[in-house]
Design an enzyme around this catalytic site. Structure first.
Site, PDB file in Angstrom:
ATOM      1  N   ASN A  64       0.851  -1.191   0.000  1.00  0.00           N
ATOM      2  CA  ASN A  64       0.000   0.000   0.000  1.00  0.00           C
ATOM      3  C   ASN A  64       0.890   1.245   0.000  1.00  0.00           C
ATOM      4  O   ASN A  64       2.113   1.148  -0.064  1.00  0.00           O
ATOM      5  CB  ASN A  64      -0.940  -0.016   1.206  1.00  0.00           C
ATOM      6  CG  ASN A  64      -0.181  -0.165   2.510  1.00  0.00           C
ATOM      7  OD1 ASN A  64       0.595   0.694   2.903  1.00  0.00           O
ATOM      8  ND2 ASN A  64      -0.403  -1.297   3.195  1.00  0.00           N
ATOM      9  N   LEU A  90      -3.510  -6.190  15.739  1.00  0.00           N
ATOM     10  CA  LEU A  90      -4.131  -5.354  16.773  1.00  0.00           C
ATOM     11  C   LEU A  90      -5.074  -6.181  17.646  1.00  0.00           C
ATOM     12  O   LEU A  90      -5.027  -6.102  18.883  1.00  0.00           O
ATOM     13  CB  LEU A  90      -4.879  -4.195  16.123  1.00  0.00           C
ATOM     14  CG  LEU A  90      -5.622  -3.240  17.047  1.00  0.00           C
ATOM     15  CD1 LEU A  90      -4.690  -2.622  18.081  1.00  0.00           C
ATOM     16  CD2 LEU A  90      -6.319  -2.150  16.240  1.00  0.00           C
TER      17      LEU A  90
END
Length: 405
Positions: free
Chosen positions: A216, A314
């Site tokens: 990305n 996460l």
């Protein structure tokens, strides 16, 4: 903003950065008038500073024209902030001792305006007992400081002494103009001292073959700025970073990785910690297989690419038996930013989510506009440099642990 800065440019090789600072402040709506010391003229010209500031550059205490238009006493008090960049060892020594030998030092002695110093000198000069004593004297009198940074210097030595970058100085100028008087980067209180922080940053790269990969546009700037801001507040910071092209933050440890699986392993090794800030743009998917040879283009249609899901770093940290006391995630969204961030905070189980709109140039750009979403509050921060945004987030993290906000 309609604010005015008086910039004193000292005699050091870093003086060229001060020209960039003038331009950066103008971009932020702050006008600049320049005093160029005799030493400063050895590195930049009055014409260069005048062209960028749009104001007559002052160099001589005995210039009758300048004194008749604006005497040095009035000059010393007319600005909203005085910035000394580069602040050489000699300039700071004279200011600390009250020497009034030229226009710059006379102005510093006569002023009742706050002064922000950006030190720049050889590491040995910076570490010298006399220099540190002079810095302490200026600090005790209310002076503000930004930098110095660590790195290689013009003399070839490495260490503290490089002048802070123009955008970092501009951030400090803006903070000071807005009333933040806690900018002493040399010996400021360290509210996160004794705390361990793990920060992820940058993109991950998921290889398809030896030539191609999925990734990305993340530059890593925001994550690196968060790591630096936490370190500046005293935290022991480990930065787990995907591939980037920016310098490592000073005073942090680095664990370089490439793939999401490598990042997950590095994060697990770094725990336990008090703080986890997940800034990295981790690829959600990776190719199911990686070929050892470059995949050739099929003649009868597109090449099939089977994907499998990457680990949710996460969420895994939130569920870990080594879960940090404060877990902060980032939500980079192109639409419905706040709604998606609220849902992500609950779904992941983290304490805070920092929402930001990446529909523009945020991922590769220099600025960001954050919304810090907690269980009970939503704090909207203004659009600002990623450095300033990181400092604002770090101060709120310090406040969570009982430090000043």
């Amino acid at each position: 903003m309609n604010k005015h800065v008086l910039l004193i440019i000292g005699g050091g090789i870093a003086a060229y950065k001060s020209l960039l600072l003038i331009r950066e402040l103008a971009r932020r709506g702050v006008s600049t008038r320049v005093i160029l010391t005799k030493g400063g003229t050895q590195f930049v010209t009055p014409l260069s500073a005048q062209a960028l500031s749009g104001e007559t550059v002052l160099t001589d205490l005995w210039d009758l024209t300048a004194e008749s238009e604006m005497g040095h006493i009035e000059l010393s008090r007319s600005a909203d902030l005085i910035v000394v960049a580069p602040a050489t060892a000699n300039l700071m020594a004279q200011a600390a001792q009250g020497v009034a030998a030229d226009l710059a030092t006379t102005t510093l002695l006569a002023t009742d305006t706050r002064v922000l110093y950006a030190p720049a000198m050889n590491v040995r000069m910076y570490e010298a007992t006399a220099t540190q004593a002079n810095i302490a004297t200026l600090r005790d009198r209310g002076a503000l400081f930004v930098g110095p940074d660590a790195g290689e210097m013009a003399c070839g030595e490495f260490g503290d002494g490089r002048m802070a970058e123009p955008d970092a100085i501009a951030d400090s100028v803006m903070s000071a103009l807005q009333g933040d008087m806690s900018l002493d980067g040399l010996s400021a209180p360290k509210p996160l001292a004794g705390r361990r922080a793990v920060v992820t940053a940058g993109p991950t790269r998921e290889p398809i073959d030896p030539v191609r990969y999925l990734s990305n546009h993340s530059s890593g700037r925001q994550g690196y700025a968060v790591a630096q801001a936490l370190a500046d507040l005293g935290a022991d910071v480990e930065l787990v970073s995907g591939p980037t092209a920016i310098p490592l933050p000073h005073g942090t440890r680095n664990s370089p990785v490439e793939t999401a699986e490598e990042m997950f392993s590095a994060v697990k090794r770094a725990l336990p910690a008090d703080i986890f800030v997940s800034v990295a743009a981790v690829a959600d998917w990776r190719p199911a297989t990686r070929t050892e040879r470059k995949t050739k283009k099929p003649v009868d249609g597109p090449a099939p690419l089977q994907l499998v899901e990457n680990p949710d770093i996460l969420r895994s940290v939130c569920l870990s038996d080594k879960r940090p006391e404060l877990v902060v995630g980032f939500a980079a969204e192109t639409h419905d930013v706040l709604e998606l961030a609220r849902a992500k905070r609950v779904r992941k189980g983290c304490d805070w989510i920092v929402a930001n709109d990446v529909s523009g140039d945020v991922m590769g750009g220099q600025e960001n506009m954050m919304i810090i979403v907690t269980e009970t509050d939503e704090i909207h921060l203004p659009r600002q440099s990623k450095t300033a945004a990181a400092r604002a987030l770090a101060r709120r993290i310090a406040s969570h642990f009982g430090g000043p906000s």
